[in-house]
Design a protein around this motif. Structure first.
Motif, PDB file in Angstrom:
ATOM      1  N   PHE A  71      -5.172  13.084   4.652  1.00  0.00           N
ATOM      2  CA  PHE A  71      -5.864  11.861   4.250  1.00  0.00           C
ATOM      3  C   PHE A  71      -6.364  11.945   2.813  1.00  0.00           C
ATOM      4  N   ASP A  72      -6.639  13.141   2.329  1.00  0.00           N
ATOM      5  CA  ASP A  72      -7.017  13.301   0.937  1.00  0.00           C
ATOM      6  C   ASP A  72      -5.829  12.980   0.036  1.00  0.00           C
ATOM      7  N   ILE A  73      -4.654  13.444   0.408  1.00  0.00           N
ATOM      8  CA  ILE A  73      -3.456  13.139  -0.370  1.00  0.00           C
ATOM      9  C   ILE A  73      -3.135  11.647  -0.298  1.00  0.00           C
ATOM     10  N   GLU A  74      -3.395  11.056   0.859  1.00  0.00           N
ATOM     11  CA  GLU A  74      -3.159   9.610   0.981  1.00  0.00           C
ATOM     12  C   GLU A  74      -4.027   8.841  -0.009  1.00  0.00           C
ATOM     13  N   ILE A  75      -5.282   9.210  -0.116  1.00  0.00           N
ATOM     14  CA  ILE A  75      -6.168   8.535  -1.065  1.00  0.00           C
ATOM     15  C   ILE A  75      -5.703   8.779  -2.491  1.00  0.00           C
ATOM     16  N   ALA A  76      -5.222   9.991  -2.770  1.00  0.00           N
ATOM     17  CA  ALA A  76      -4.734  10.287  -4.120  1.00  0.00           C
ATOM     18  C   ALA A  76      -3.534   9.408  -4.478  1.00  0.00           C
ATOM     19  N   PHE A  77      -2.729   9.006  -3.497  1.00  0.00           N
ATOM     20  CA  PHE A  77      -1.606   8.117  -3.762  1.00  0.00           C
ATOM     21  C   PHE A  77      -2.022   6.645  -3.749  1.00  0.00           C
ATOM     22  N   LEU A  78      -3.026   6.301  -2.970  1.00  0.00           N
ATOM     23  CA  LEU A  78      -3.434   4.896  -2.893  1.00  0.00           C
ATOM     24  C   LEU A  78      -4.182   4.431  -4.147  1.00  0.00           C
ATOM     25  N   TYR A  79      -4.915   5.317  -4.790  1.00  0.00           N
ATOM     26  CA  TYR A  79      -5.705   4.906  -5.950  1.00  0.00           C
ATOM     27  C   TYR A  79      -4.838   4.414  -7.110  1.00  0.00           C
ATOM     28  N   PRO A  80      -3.828   5.176  -7.557  1.00  0.00           N
ATOM     29  CA  PRO A  80      -2.984   4.636  -8.638  1.00  0.00           C
ATOM     30  C   PRO A  80      -2.217   3.391  -8.209  1.00  0.00           C
ATOM     31  N   PHE A  81      -1.845   3.329  -6.939  1.00  0.00           N
ATOM     32  CA  PHE A  81      -1.158   2.141  -6.441  1.00  0.00           C
ATOM     33  C   PHE A  81      -2.057   0.917  -6.590  1.00  0.00           C
ATOM     34  N   ALA A  82      -3.324   1.060  -6.232  1.00  0.00           N
ATOM     35  CA  ALA A  82      -4.252  -0.071  -6.341  1.00  0.00           C
ATOM     36  C   ALA A  82      -4.457  -0.491  -7.785  1.00  0.00           C
ATOM     37  N   LEU A  83      -4.395   0.460  -8.706  1.00  0.00           N
ATOM     38  CA  LEU A  83      -4.594   0.120 -10.117  1.00  0.00           C
ATOM     39  C   LEU A  83      -3.397  -0.615 -10.716  1.00  0.00           C
ATOM     40  N   HIS A  84      -2.211  -0.304 -10.253  1.00  0.00           N
ATOM     41  CA  HIS A  84      -0.997  -0.871 -10.872  1.00  0.00           C
ATOM     42  C   HIS A  84      -0.180  -1.711  -9.899  1.00  0.00           C
ATOM     43  N   LEU A  85      -0.826  -2.350  -8.949  1.00  0.00           N
ATOM     44  CA  LEU A  85      -0.119  -3.184  -7.984  1.00  0.00           C
ATOM     45  C   LEU A  85       0.587  -4.349  -8.656  1.00  0.00           C
ATOM     46  N   GLY A  92       6.594  -1.993  -4.997  1.00  0.00           N
ATOM     47  CA  GLY A  92       5.442  -1.122  -4.779  1.00  0.00           C
ATOM     48  C   GLY A  92       4.758  -1.400  -3.458  1.00  0.00           C
ATOM     49  N   LEU A  93       4.696  -2.668  -3.072  1.00  0.00           N
ATOM     50  CA  LEU A  93       4.063  -3.026  -1.808  1.00  0.00           C
ATOM     51  C   LEU A  93       4.857  -2.487  -0.621  1.00  0.00           C
ATOM     52  N   VAL A  94       6.179  -2.585  -0.672  1.00  0.00           N
ATOM     53  CA  VAL A  94       7.017  -2.071   0.417  1.00  0.00           C
ATOM     54  C   VAL A  94       6.916  -0.549   0.485  1.00  0.00           C
ATOM     55  N   GLU A  95       6.968   0.121  -0.659  1.00  0.00           N
ATOM     56  CA  GLU A  95       6.873   1.581  -0.680  1.00  0.00           C
ATOM     57  C   GLU A  95       5.528   2.047  -0.134  1.00  0.00           C
ATOM     58  N   MET A  96       4.453   1.371  -0.502  1.00  0.00           N
ATOM     59  CA  MET A  96       3.137   1.780  -0.015  1.00  0.00           C
ATOM     60  C   MET A  96       2.991   1.472   1.466  1.00  0.00           C
ATOM     61  N   ALA A  97       3.594   0.394   1.937  1.00  0.00           N
ATOM     62  CA  ALA A  97       3.551   0.095   3.372  1.00  0.00           C
ATOM     63  C   ALA A  97       4.283   1.182   4.160  1.00  0.00           C
ATOM     64  N   LEU A  98       5.415   1.649   3.659  1.00  0.00           N
ATOM     65  CA  LEU A  98       6.132   2.747   4.320  1.00  0.00           C
ATOM     66  C   LEU A  98       5.308   4.032   4.309  1.00  0.00           C
ATOM     67  N   PHE A  99       4.645   4.297   3.195  1.00  0.00           N
ATOM     68  CA  PHE A  99       3.813   5.499   3.086  1.00  0.00           C
ATOM     69  C   PHE A  99       2.641   5.448   4.058  1.00  0.00           C
ATOM     70  N   VAL A 100       1.947   4.328   4.106  1.00  0.00           N
ATOM     71  CA  VAL A 100       0.810   4.183   5.013  1.00  0.00           C
ATOM     72  C   VAL A 100       1.277   4.223   6.469  1.00  0.00           C
ATOM     73  N   ALA A 101       2.438   3.649   6.752  1.00  0.00           N
ATOM     74  CA  ALA A 101       2.970   3.702   8.123  1.00  0.00           C
ATOM     75  C   ALA A 101       3.275   5.141   8.530  1.00  0.00           C
ATOM     76  N   THR A 102       3.820   5.928   7.628  1.00  0.00           N
ATOM     77  CA  THR A 102       4.098   7.335   7.925  1.00  0.00           C
ATOM     78  C   THR A 102       2.812   8.096   8.205  1.00  0.00           C
ATOM     79  N   VAL A 103       1.792   7.884   7.395  1.00  0.00           N
ATOM     80  CA  VAL A 103       0.506   8.554   7.611  1.00  0.00           C
ATOM     81  C   VAL A 103      -0.123   8.084   8.916  1.00  0.00           C
ATOM     82  N   PHE A 104       0.015   6.805   9.229  1.00  0.00           N
ATOM     83  CA  PHE A 104      -0.544   6.279  10.473  1.00  0.00           C
ATOM     84  C   PHE A 104       0.155   6.887  11.688  1.00  0.00           C
TER      85      PHE A 104
END
Length: 119
Positions: A71-85, A92-104
């Motif tokens: 979950f720490d790594i997830e936050i490290a990836f979500l922060y830059p995504f939120a800055l450059h959405l 970027g939205l599809v890639e982040m949805a796949l990433f969050v789905a994998t973590v979930f």
């Protein structure tokens, strides 16, 4: 290389200060050792005896540590995504949805296996 010169100077100063502090404290500090100072410290209570080779830890400690890292790594990836959405748009939205789905999925797996239960 000119851009990195201030960073290297600061890193050298920090390392020099750390080494100087350690050497000075070893030379100047008092050296009055006794059994209580050399014994392990556990929050003011008597330490529990440990086997000579070290004790075994339950697997739940390691599961908790691994979950924290995931979950720490997830936050490290979500922060830059939120800055450059806005720059990444739909890709970027599809890639982040796949990433969050994998973590979930990993979270649900650990939850179903009982990794979050403290007995």
């Amino acid at each position: 290389m000119e851009l990195y010169t201030p960073v290297l100077v600061l890193a050298g100063l920090a390392a020099g200060f750390a080494i100087f502090s350690i050497i000075t404290s070893l030379n100047v500090g008092p050296k009055r050792y006794n059994r209580a100072k050399l014994d392990s410290y556990e929050c003011g209570i008597e330490p529990t005896p440990q086997p000579v080779g070290g004790g075994r830890f339950p697997v739940k400690y390691f599961l908790t540590a691994m979950l924290f890292i995931v979950f720490d790594i997830e936050i490290a990836f979500l922060y830059p995504f939120a800055l450059h959405l806005d720059a990444m748009r739909a890709f970027g939205l599809v890639e982040m949805a796949l990433f969050v789905a994998t973590v979930f999925i990993a979270y649900v797996y650990v939850w179903r296996r009982g990794g979050l239960d403290w007995d």
